[in-house]
Design an enzyme around this catalytic site. Structure first.
Site, PDB file in Angstrom:
ATOM      1  N   ASN A 148       0.822  -1.218   0.000  1.00 23.24           N
ATOM      2  CA  ASN A 148       0.000   0.000   0.000  1.00 23.24           C
ATOM      3  C   ASN A 148       0.856   1.268   0.000  1.00 23.24           C
ATOM      4  OD1 ASN A 148      -2.538   1.594   2.110  1.00 23.24           O
ATOM      5  ND2 ASN A 148      -2.517   1.401  -0.103  1.00 23.24           N
ATOM      6  N   ARG A 184       1.539   0.548  -5.739  1.00 17.56           N
ATOM      7  CA  ARG A 184       0.457   0.341  -6.706  1.00 17.56           C
ATOM      8  C   ARG A 184      -0.903   0.818  -6.215  1.00 17.56           C
ATOM      9  NH1 ARG A 184       1.634  -5.872  -7.314  1.00 17.56           N
ATOM     10  NH2 ARG A 184       2.271  -5.420  -5.163  1.00 17.56           N
ATOM     11  N   SER A 185      -1.322   0.378  -5.031  1.00 13.54           N
ATOM     12  CA  SER A 185      -2.718   0.671  -4.664  1.00 13.54           C
ATOM     13  C   SER A 185      -2.986   2.139  -4.312  1.00 13.54           C
ATOM     14  CB  SER A 185      -3.233  -0.292  -3.577  1.00 13.54           C
ATOM     15  OG  SER A 185      -2.494  -0.206  -2.403  1.00 13.54           O
TER      16      SER A 185
HETATM   17  P1  4NP Z   1       3.196  -2.200  -3.431  1.00 16.10           P
HETATM   18  O1  4NP Z   1       4.798  -2.367  -3.553  1.00 16.10           O
HETATM   19  O2  4NP Z   1       2.676  -3.560  -3.012  1.00 16.10           O
HETATM   20  O3  4NP Z   1       2.799  -1.833  -4.801  1.00 16.10           O
HETATM   21  O4  4NP Z   1       2.959  -1.121  -2.398  1.00 16.10           O
HETATM   22  C1  4NP Z   1       5.598  -2.870  -2.521  1.00 16.10           C
HETATM   23  C2  4NP Z   1       5.947  -2.058  -1.467  1.00 16.10           C
HETATM   24  C3  4NP Z   1       6.785  -2.544  -0.476  1.00 16.10           C
HETATM   25  C4  4NP Z   1       7.240  -3.847  -0.555  1.00 16.10           C
HETATM   26  C5  4NP Z   1       6.868  -4.663  -1.607  1.00 16.10           C
HETATM   27  C6  4NP Z   1       6.048  -4.173  -2.596  1.00 16.10           C
HETATM   28  N1  4NP Z   1       8.104  -4.340   0.455  1.00 16.10           N
HETATM   29  O5  4NP Z   1       8.634  -5.451   0.298  1.00 16.10           O
HETATM   30  O6  4NP Z   1       8.334  -3.640   1.459  1.00 16.10           O
END
Ligand code: 4NP
Length: 166
Positions: free
Chosen positions: A18, A21-22
């Site tokens: 979060n 993408r979201s």
């Molecule tokens: P999101 O991207 O799911 O699009 O917000 C990510 C943000 C952080 C992480 C992975 C994906 N992470 O591993 O911290």
């Protein structure tokens, strides 16, 4: 009950953190909903709580801003069981997110199934990206963040058109 074609009164967009993408999808969806003259509550959340309370990733903010989307004031939160009661439709950015959301929904065995949010992949209605994930850009470069915006604009538009057609 929310049938597949009916316009929801609320939509929750969900990815892993979060922060990329979201929140981008939240603002793009909100703008497209307003342009279409629809009244839909839009929010976003992550299947993880890893970034709870944080603002969107600076790269996501930068790419969103370049396309006219200000996501700088959004705050990350983790999806919760209550969201399945509070939202009509929950849209997952990728198939892992969808599996994680289905697992939460499967725990809500006492609920009237019709009272719970319908779950779908964000690309479900999209004729271009149908059935595809919005790939996680977190380990990627600029291209990955641009691709996220491109896919989200396309898939959000496809949902809105599917509702306007009814
Ligand atoms: P999101 O991207 O799911 O699009 O917000 C990510 C943000 C952080 C992480 C992975 C994906 N992470 O591993 O911290």
């Amino acid at each position: 009950m929310l049938t597949k074609a009916s316009t929801p009164s609320s939509v929750l967009l969900v990815c892993l953190g979060n922060i990329c993408r979201s929140p981008t999808a939240e603002e793009i969806f909100r703008q497209q909903v307003a342009i279409a003259g629809l009244k839909i509550k839009v929010d976003s959340a992550g299947t993880s709580g890893w970034h709870q309370g944080e603002r969107p990733d600076m790269r996501a903010q930068k790419h969103a801003k370049a396309h006219g989307y200000n996501i700088s004031k959004l705050t990350s939160r983790q999806v919760q069981a209550q969201d399945f009661y509070d939202f009509d439709l929950i849209l997952a950015m990728d198939s892992n997110n969808l599996d994680d959301l289905q697992a939460i929904k499967d725990t809500l065995t006492d609920a009237d199934p019709e009272a719970l949010a319908r779950l779908a992949l964000f690309s479900e209605e999209d004729p271009i990206y149908s059935g595809a994930d919005v790939p996680d850009p977190y380990q990627g470069g600029s291209d990955a963040f641009e691709d996220v915006i491109d896919r989200i604009e396309s898939s959000a538009q496809a949902w809105i058109e599917s509702w306007r057609a009814n």
